[in-house]
Design a protein around this motif. Sequence first.
Motif, PDB file in Angstrom:
ATOM      1  N   SER A   1      94.104   6.191  24.145  1.00  0.00           N
ATOM      2  CA  SER A   1      93.692   4.881  24.093  1.00  0.00           C
ATOM      3  C   SER A   1      92.462   4.903  22.551  1.00  0.00           C
ATOM      4  O   SER A   1      91.991   4.294  21.688  1.00  0.00           O
ATOM      5  N   ILE A   2      92.273   6.315  22.473  1.00  0.00           N
ATOM      6  CA  ILE A   2      91.538   7.287  21.133  1.00  0.00           C
ATOM      7  C   ILE A   2      92.481   6.075  20.158  1.00  0.00           C
ATOM      8  O   ILE A   2      91.890   6.300  18.780  1.00  0.00           O
ATOM      9  N   LEU A   3      93.692   7.004  19.734  1.00  0.00           N
ATOM     10  CA  LEU A   3      94.503   6.639  18.824  1.00  0.00           C
ATOM     11  C   LEU A   3      95.085   4.784  18.964  1.00  0.00           C
ATOM     12  O   LEU A   3      94.427   4.394  17.157  1.00  0.00           O
ATOM     13  N   LEU A   4      94.588   4.272  19.887  1.00  0.00           N
ATOM     14  CA  LEU A   4      94.486   2.518  19.439  1.00  0.00           C
ATOM     15  C   LEU A   4      92.963   1.742  18.864  1.00  0.00           C
ATOM     16  O   LEU A   4      93.066   1.197  17.997  1.00  0.00           O
ATOM     17  N   ALA A   5      92.368   2.382  19.692  1.00  0.00           N
ATOM     18  CA  ALA A   5      91.041   1.584  18.634  1.00  0.00           C
ATOM     19  C   ALA A   5      90.783   2.727  17.014  1.00  0.00           C
ATOM     20  O   ALA A   5      90.211   1.707  15.667  1.00  0.00           O
ATOM     21  N   SER A   6      91.435   4.033  16.908  1.00  0.00           N
ATOM     22  CA  SER A   6      91.539   4.630  15.178  1.00  0.00           C
ATOM     23  C   SER A   6      92.280   3.026  15.175  1.00  0.00           C
ATOM     24  O   SER A   6      91.945   3.050  13.689  1.00  0.00           O
ATOM     25  N   VAL A   7      93.190   3.215  15.140  1.00  0.00           N
ATOM     26  CA  VAL A   7      94.455   2.345  14.114  1.00  0.00           C
ATOM     27  C   VAL A   7      93.618   1.075  14.241  1.00  0.00           C
ATOM     28  O   VAL A   7      93.758   0.287  13.117  1.00  0.00           O
ATOM     29  N   LEU A   8      92.945   0.448  15.488  1.00  0.00           N
ATOM     30  CA  LEU A   8      92.721  -1.340  15.089  1.00  0.00           C
ATOM     31  C   LEU A   8      90.952  -0.878  13.701  1.00  0.00           C
ATOM     32  O   LEU A   8      90.771  -1.284  12.375  1.00  0.00           O
TER      33      LEU A   8
END
Length: 159
Positions: free
Chosen positions: A89-96
């Motif tokens: 979830s941290i990775l996906l938010a960071s990518v966005l």
Amino acid sequence: MTSSFKKALISYAGYTGASLAAIGLFYLVTRGYYHLTIYLFIYLFLGLCVLALVLWIRNTYGVIWGISLVVLLALPVYFRTDMVLVHLSILLASVLFSQSIVGAIQVCRQSLMTRGNPGRKAALVQTKFVPAVVLGMVLFGQTLYVGYYFVRNFLGFPF
């Protein structure tokens, strides 16, 4: 027939929406709602993938890519591995968030190009009513503010 100003307004709303979605996802992550972040991505991507399969994707590679990404996002939820959910979830938010910044930089760069340059593709910089440089700088300034808001509220830096 749509005007270039209408296209620019829709494009601006898309860039703004990406920044706001990134802030929303980081809000959920900092509050500990990792499952909700992953569920939002899975269901949103699953809906977009089905829509893309029906409307746009016509080759085997695209079908396999879309289905495999949905499966990779759904596996940690299915097996209930909390540590993977947290990091995913941290990775996906960071990518966005990083993609919203990169998109704003690209639009700002394109707004500084001459009108005849073939690299000037963004709908936001093709308007004739408002100068493209003004729209590019407004979008870039807005993205810088979102970055400042992110650093101040989610990373806890005191400035």
